[in-house]
Design a protein around this motif. Structure first.
Motif, PDB file in Angstrom:
ATOM      1  N   HIS A  16      33.304  53.425 -23.119  1.00 23.96           N
ATOM      2  CA  HIS A  16      34.595  52.115 -22.427  1.00 23.96           C
ATOM      3  C   HIS A  16      34.205  52.119 -21.056  1.00 23.96           C
ATOM      4  O   HIS A  16      33.403  53.378 -20.061  1.00 23.96           O
ATOM      5  CB  HIS A  16      36.341  53.403 -22.470  1.00 23.96           C
ATOM      6  CG  HIS A  16      36.630  53.651 -22.874  1.00 23.96           C
ATOM      7  ND1 HIS A  16      37.408  54.876 -23.774  1.00 23.96           N
ATOM      8  CD2 HIS A  16      36.068  53.231 -24.794  1.00 23.96           C
ATOM      9  CE1 HIS A  16      38.331  54.567 -25.191  1.00 23.96           C
ATOM     10  NE2 HIS A  16      37.285  53.378 -25.112  1.00 23.96           N
ATOM     11  N   ALA A  17      34.195  51.106 -20.541  1.00 26.14           N
ATOM     12  CA  ALA A  17      33.837  50.014 -18.789  1.00 26.14           C
ATOM     13  C   ALA A  17      34.612  51.200 -18.254  1.00 26.14           C
ATOM     14  O   ALA A  17      33.805  51.293 -17.416  1.00 26.14           O
ATOM     15  CB  ALA A  17      33.342  49.132 -19.179  1.00 26.14           C
ATOM     16  N   LEU A  18      35.299  50.958 -18.227  1.00 32.03           N
ATOM     17  CA  LEU A  18      36.280  51.518 -17.253  1.00 32.03           C
ATOM     18  C   LEU A  18      36.025  53.364 -16.842  1.00 32.03           C
ATOM     19  O   LEU A  18      35.845  53.720 -15.391  1.00 32.03           O
ATOM     20  CB  LEU A  18      37.773  51.162 -17.171  1.00 32.03           C
ATOM     21  CG  LEU A  18      37.915  50.235 -16.478  1.00 32.03           C
ATOM     22  CD1 LEU A  18      40.145  50.213 -17.480  1.00 32.03           C
ATOM     23  CD2 LEU A  18      37.956  49.255 -15.803  1.00 32.03           C
ATOM     24  N   ASP A  19      35.862  53.985 -17.392  1.00 28.95           N
ATOM     25  CA  ASP A  19      35.422  55.047 -17.722  1.00 28.95           C
ATOM     26  C   ASP A  19      34.525  55.495 -17.156  1.00 28.95           C
ATOM     27  O   ASP A  19      33.892  56.081 -16.309  1.00 28.95           O
ATOM     28  CB  ASP A  19      35.344  55.982 -19.148  1.00 28.95           C
ATOM     29  CG  ASP A  19      36.886  56.654 -19.299  1.00 28.95           C
ATOM     30  OD1 ASP A  19      37.151  56.280 -19.081  1.00 28.95           O
ATOM     31  OD2 ASP A  19      36.424  56.966 -20.584  1.00 28.95           O
ATOM     32  N   LYS A  70      30.923  56.517 -10.050  1.00 28.69           N
ATOM     33  CA  LYS A  70      31.873  56.529  -8.583  1.00 28.69           C
ATOM     34  C   LYS A  70      32.654  57.627  -8.024  1.00 28.69           C
ATOM     35  O   LYS A  70      32.356  58.007  -7.444  1.00 28.69           O
ATOM     36  CB  LYS A  70      33.229  55.261  -8.230  1.00 28.69           C
ATOM     37  CG  LYS A  70      34.173  55.655  -7.632  1.00 28.69           C
ATOM     38  CD  LYS A  70      35.067  54.639  -7.548  1.00 28.69           C
ATOM     39  CE  LYS A  70      36.038  54.131  -6.304  1.00 28.69           C
ATOM     40  NZ  LYS A  70      37.249  53.282  -5.895  1.00 28.69           N
ATOM     41  N   HIS A 112      25.443  50.679 -14.331  1.00 30.44           N
ATOM     42  CA  HIS A 112      26.267  51.381 -13.470  1.00 30.44           C
ATOM     43  C   HIS A 112      25.021  52.487 -12.296  1.00 30.44           C
ATOM     44  O   HIS A 112      25.943  52.912 -11.203  1.00 30.44           O
ATOM     45  CB  HIS A 112      27.774  51.953 -13.339  1.00 30.44           C
ATOM     46  CG  HIS A 112      28.096  50.598 -14.314  1.00 30.44           C
ATOM     47  ND1 HIS A 112      28.830  49.773 -13.392  1.00 30.44           N
ATOM     48  CD2 HIS A 112      28.969  50.360 -15.446  1.00 30.44           C
ATOM     49  CE1 HIS A 112      30.230  48.749 -13.819  1.00 30.44           C
ATOM     50  NE2 HIS A 112      29.818  49.393 -15.534  1.00 30.44           N
ATOM     51  N   ALA A 136      35.262  61.876 -19.390  1.00 33.96           N
ATOM     52  CA  ALA A 136      34.867  60.011 -19.583  1.00 33.96           C
ATOM     53  C   ALA A 136      34.137  59.947 -20.741  1.00 33.96           C
ATOM     54  O   ALA A 136      33.336  60.982 -21.525  1.00 33.96           O
ATOM     55  CB  ALA A 136      33.617  59.534 -18.334  1.00 33.96           C
ATOM     56  N   ILE A 168      32.728  53.719 -15.153  1.00 36.07           N
ATOM     57  CA  ILE A 168      32.407  52.920 -13.959  1.00 36.07           C
ATOM     58  C   ILE A 168      33.038  54.088 -12.359  1.00 36.07           C
ATOM     59  O   ILE A 168      32.770  54.390 -11.116  1.00 36.07           O
ATOM     60  CB  ILE A 168      33.677  51.551 -13.886  1.00 36.07           C
ATOM     61  CG1 ILE A 168      32.785  50.576 -14.302  1.00 36.07           C
ATOM     62  CG2 ILE A 168      33.610  51.645 -11.995  1.00 36.07           C
ATOM     63  CD1 ILE A 168      33.493  49.325 -14.039  1.00 36.07           C
ATOM     64  N   ARG A 169      34.427  55.082 -13.585  1.00 35.81           N
ATOM     65  CA  ARG A 169      35.212  55.683 -12.833  1.00 35.81           C
ATOM     66  C   ARG A 169      34.256  57.352 -12.488  1.00 35.81           C
ATOM     67  O   ARG A 169      33.911  57.635 -11.553  1.00 35.81           O
ATOM     68  CB  ARG A 169      36.509  56.073 -13.638  1.00 35.81           C
ATOM     69  CG  ARG A 169      37.213  57.867 -12.937  1.00 35.81           C
ATOM     70  CD  ARG A 169      37.708  57.524 -13.258  1.00 35.81           C
ATOM     71  NE  ARG A 169      38.437  57.927 -15.061  1.00 35.81           N
ATOM     72  CZ  ARG A 169      37.739  58.592 -16.191  1.00 35.81           C
ATOM     73  NH1 ARG A 169      37.548  59.641 -15.255  1.00 35.81           N
ATOM     74  NH2 ARG A 169      37.282  59.061 -17.099  1.00 35.81           N
TER      75      ARG A 169
END
Length: 247
Positions: free
Chosen positions: A67-70, A76, A126, A63, A72-73
């Protein structure tokens, strides 16, 4: 051996080396399932292997915290693979080569800001969202004593992001202690495993009351204490760990 973190899931960013690796090992030794995150797969795998050789439980997730998507992933994946997220050590940071303020370019400034401040904000955003809905948790952020004492010329960008991180930590701590989430930060000085400047280490030996730089295990032990029930009344604190340099 104590087991303060039995049944807990701990996330450590920047877990492939240095203080991150030492802290991941410390959590695992006390019973936690540890997820290490970072951008270098080989380093993360090495940390997982070290933990498993000692009989601990660990996992790695690639990660990039900018990067926001990283992010979040990452959160999660941690929850889905291991059933929760109880402890987070937001350790990932970037220390650029020293440049005086007038010589610092916009690209370096932006990279330091996105990693050391925005990245930690994304992580907390998050992590807190999950912890708030699942009974609380503990977050420890990694700042630096340079933001407190300003003694390292050429590190203005780095010090500025870390000073802002300390302020962000205090605000988040106040906002979310009512949700059962304790948030603190550490501000170490130089640490032996990450110190690549022999002349500065020699300076510390002659100027610091402790007469040496810190060992990664000493920083890790402090993070583990902040994450444990033993520090349950410590909220919004920025703990300086530099052997007396900042006194």
């Amino acid at each position: 051996m104590t087991a303060r973190f039995t049944g807990k899931v701990a996330l450590v960013t920047g877990g492939g080396s240095g203080t991150g690796r030492a802290t991941a090992l410390a959590f695992a030794r006390e019973g936690a399932t540890v997820v290490v995150a970072g951008r270098e797969p080989r380093d993360l795998t090495d940390t997982v292997t070290l933990i498993e050789k000692e009989g601990g439980k660990a996992d790695a997730v690639m990660a990039d915290v900018t990067h926001a998507l990283d992010v979040i992933r990452l959160v999660k994946s941690t929850v889905e693979r291991h059933g929760g997220l109880h402890i987070a050590f937001n350790n990932a940071c970037w220390v650029p080569h020293p440049h005086m303020i007038a010589e610092t370019c916009e690209a370096v400034w932006g990279e330091v800001l996105s990693t050391n401040l925005t990245g930690v904000w994304l992580l907390m955003k998050h992590e807190i969202a999950h912890m708030r809905e699942n009974g609380g948790g503990v977050i420890v952020n990694h700042s630096t004593n340079v933001s407190v004492n300003g003694r390292r010329l050429g590190f203005g960008a780095y010090a500025s992001t870390k000073a802002a991180l300390s302020a962000l930590t205090r605000t988040a701590a106040q906002e979310h202690i009512g949700d059962g989430i304790r948030i603190n930060s550490i501000s170490p000085g130089d640490v032996e495993a990450t110190n690549g400047r022999a002349e500065w280490e020699e300076h510390v030996k002659t100027s610091a009351p402790a007469g040496r730089v810190a060992r990664t295990e000493e920083i890790a032990d402090t993070v583990a204490w902040l994450a444990s029930p033993e520090s349950k009344f410590v909220v919004g604190h920025d703990l300086v760990l530099d052997g007396g340099v900042t006194l």
